[in-house]
Enzyme design. Sequence first.
Site, short mmCIF file in Angstrom:
data_model
loop_
_atom_site.label_atom_id
_atom_site.label_comp_id
_atom_site.label_asym_id
_atom_site.label_seq_id
_atom_site.Cartn_x
_atom_site.Cartn_y
_atom_site.Cartn_z
N CYS A 65 29.82 -10.50 10.95
CA CYS A 65 30.28 -10.63 9.57
C CYS A 65 29.20 -10.12 8.61
CB CYS A 65 30.60 -12.10 9.29
SG CYS A 65 31.13 -12.42 7.62
N TRP B 157 29.10 -6.43 8.78
CA TRP B 157 30.30 -5.83 8.17
C TRP B 157 29.98 -5.42 6.72
CZ3 TRP B 157 33.20 -6.90 3.86
CH2 TRP B 157 34.46 -6.29 3.76
N HIS B 158 29.07 -6.18 6.08
CA HIS B 158 28.76 -5.89 4.68
C HIS B 158 27.90 -4.65 4.51
CE1 HIS B 158 29.99 -10.15 4.42
NE2 HIS B 158 30.40 -9.81 3.20
N GLY B 159 27.24 -4.21 5.55
CA GLY B 159 26.44 -3.02 5.41
C GLY B 159 25.59 -2.77 6.64
#
Lengths: 534, 497
Positions: free
Chosen positions: B341, B344-346
């Site tokens: 997770c 997933w943001h970067g």
Amino acid sequence: MDEFPEPRRTLLAHGAVIAGLLVAISAPAADLAINGADVDSVKRERRSPAPFPSLGFSASALSAFPRGFDRWFQDAFGLRDVLIRMHNRIAVFSLGSSPIDTLLIGKDGWIFHLEQKAMESFRGLEPFEDWELEHWRRVLELRRDFVESLGAEYVVTHLPSKLEVYDHLVPERFVRVGPSRRAQLLAHMREHSNVRMVDVLPALKAEVAFDRPDRHVYYPHGVHWTDSGAAAAYRVLIDSLDDTPLSTDPLGREAFETLSDVGHRDSWAGRLHLEGEIKDQESGLRRIGGWRAEMKREKHARFRRDRHYLQPESSLPTAVLLHDSMGPWILPFMAEHFSRLEGVRRLYFPPEVLAEIKPDVVFDAIGERPLATRWPVGPTLAIQDRLERAFEKATDVRLLVDLNRELHLEPGMEQAVLSRLDGALEIAVEAGGNAVALPPFDATMPKSAGEFLLLKLDIEEPGESQIDVNYRFAVDGPVDVLNSYTVEGQQGRNVVYIPLSNPRMVGTGVLLRVGRTRGRYVLRHVEIRAVTDE
Amino acid sequence: MVFSQPTFLFLFLPIVLGLYALAPRSAKNALLLGASLLFYSWGEEWLVLVMLASIGVNYRFGRWLERLGAAEGVAPSSRDRTSHADKAEQANLSRQRWVVALAVAFNLALLVALKYAVWLLHVFAEPIRSLGFDFQPPDSMPPPIGISFFTFQAISYVVDVYRGQAQAQRRVLDFALYIALFPQLIAGPIVRYRDIARQIQARTTRFSDFAEGCRRFIFGLAKKVVIADTMSAAASKIFEIPGSEITMPLAWVGLIFYGLHLYFDFSGYSDMAIGLGRMFGFRLLENFNYPYISSSVTEFWVRWHISLSSWFRDYLYIPLGGNKKGAFRTYLNLMLVFVLCGLWHGAAGVFLVFGLYHGGFLILERVGLGRALGRIPRPFRHVYAMVAVMLSFTVFRATSLADAAERTMPLFLPGTGDSLRHPLALYVETKSLGIAAIGILLSTPVYPLYLRWRGRAHVAAGGVGDLLELTFLAAAVAATWMLLSVNTFTPFLYFRF
């Protein structure tokens, strides 16, 4: 959820919301379609509106179209002026805050300009280091020696910013933690050098005591001094010649008459879309009986902003005033004491111009901002013939740009279109915000004294402009768009040499800003060599 | 293109709304798809081809699964149980598993190739060089915008078809619309195919739906432009201060501004997506539920970016066994989910740490911290949760772990920093303070509470309630439009004297 429960609403309430939003999103385009783009509203910001992009079917044209269209539409959408005006009115008058970071709304509604590290300098946040002060001292002494070799006196002053003169109107939160760079340099020079350094700040601050609602030392909503401020500084400059053969008495207050409300010659009001709402009334000064010296523009002027004052029948000495944008206010006062006064508008020292004019005295009167943004070079490093010879002799090539491959526009500074020509690069400038990034090069300064890096540019310009080279101080640091070397470009082909002598400069991300004038620039040669100044 | 730029708001949106209203029912999907592709390619240029490729391949995977018998309304697990005797059926199920595995692998490969490959090459450059290879990783480039969203949507589609929770879409244009629908394309929420499959086939937009959509869009846009952007600018000024110079109060103010920026930016986009969807007849699920009123980190993740956390729950955590395989596996599963997770943001180490940090807190709260917290008054639990979450934002915003550490230290060191160079008053102006106050207020469910009260109190429709609301919306539009215009206001001041 961040959801909204949906209470009972009338059809009228639903209809009002729908109609309101549809009108709000359609009105800008409708206004554009009916009235056309409001070019004046953009010009009020003293920049050219972005042009509508050309739509070609090549991959690059298709790729560039959306960004070009966005830029055009941002300037062109309808009601833009009305919305900006509404916003700025609330920001300035209700919140007392500036709509842009580069201006500060001070006490009593005064506006201060913060660009070019003005606030950092005022607050003493970025003081000179000792070695930098020493460099400035050496450069100023070299300039003095050069001027004296022409048989002239050399007087230097760095004009204080409005922040320094009206420091009591700067909000208290801007705490000063040390002296400004101007004050630092002045103190250093007085202690370590006999260059004639003049401080006009005390005279300007004393003059503030005479302020009235329509008369100030600096424009309340602008950046420059007024006639009153210029007159106060002029007296100090003329007085500084007291111990020379050129000694003369400046004109007293009684020699001038007041012209009521000469209009706002300097105000941010227009650029803030608030003209008419920010009141600008400022009186001017004129010599009783009229000015003796007459301003003329002569063909010999190398730069359109140079000014030329003459008193033909006079036996008075001649002078050059090196100035920036503060110059036009002080020149008429200064000109009363010289048979010929050349106002030469330069941010750097122009030895070739001085050698050509051969004045009796040179006043070097530049604002204090360049102290934070320019690395000064001595007079020899500004003589193009000399630099050309040094360049041709040098063999240590640090960068030779392949113009067909290696240059690209700096992200965020892309208001231009690049086209590769055979062995050259065309830069079609749409607006001022453009910069070409040079490939990395070894910027290590040569060890021996008198050695430095020299950039050679062969460039065709569409008109008179300034070519800037911006650089950074750390490999991973930001390109400092303020710190720059500057050279003038004329319409047509220019071969210019720019000394890159700041020892803190690094060779990555160096930007070349070819000019703000819209049009076609053609770069034919870009090369950097390590050279020796003989 | 983004929702808060003039080209979208003043040109694209009115034109698309107008054409959509005029288009016959049979052409509405094609029109929306065309608009969505234009919307995407406007900013991403040729990368629209990547999305089209993803659409084409995932469409084929869905059809393949359908041909193999998936999506017949029976979940694979129950099909497993009822078909022991039938070897052909078993073989078919096995093929379905291979196909879905292939589909997931394709989507993850696309995501890794375009978003994580360069970062991974940089991470492994040194070990590769130590083996004697002359290896220079390529320069990083930004991934296609929205790739994390549309890839996750594609995975959920093929998995749902495999699980029998959705039927494969037979019309490629309709499937393309599911992936590319512009309201949620670049910033979510992550929409499950099964949630909008019927709406893609047939939907109606009632007058009241359209009005609700308008309300939600206005609210979201104002959240983004008025609050998030103002907070972003104020926070950025503070984050520019070197760590050694920043004082403790200023460091906290910067962090709070940044927290407000993050929430209002992200939830503002979600509101706009939900509002726009509603205007076109789609009901997209909520993505935020006032996360800043949480009293634990676990609760925060139930309320923050709901479509992402529920995606990980349904497509990773539960398939890994969830909490059914003992405490250790539960913690391991949680940590894996949160590491992914975070990433997933970067593509950066800081996002990995961000995931580890939150995964660690969730495990701690399961181990016993949660019970301990349950014994203290809610306000203290709330303070705990907010401090824990805000601290993670220093990592989220940092460019490196060293940068994160430099930003975190001043938060706990009173008396450090340079209050003369950086007095608090210099960074907290009337405007930012006022907007922050509004932001903090709107981070609580005060507006829904008002609406619920209004519903319960049977405030007459058409009365003061409507008038108040219209005034509020008009003020939001005025403020947003003014700020949008000012963003285009770039006066040339004094660059060259």
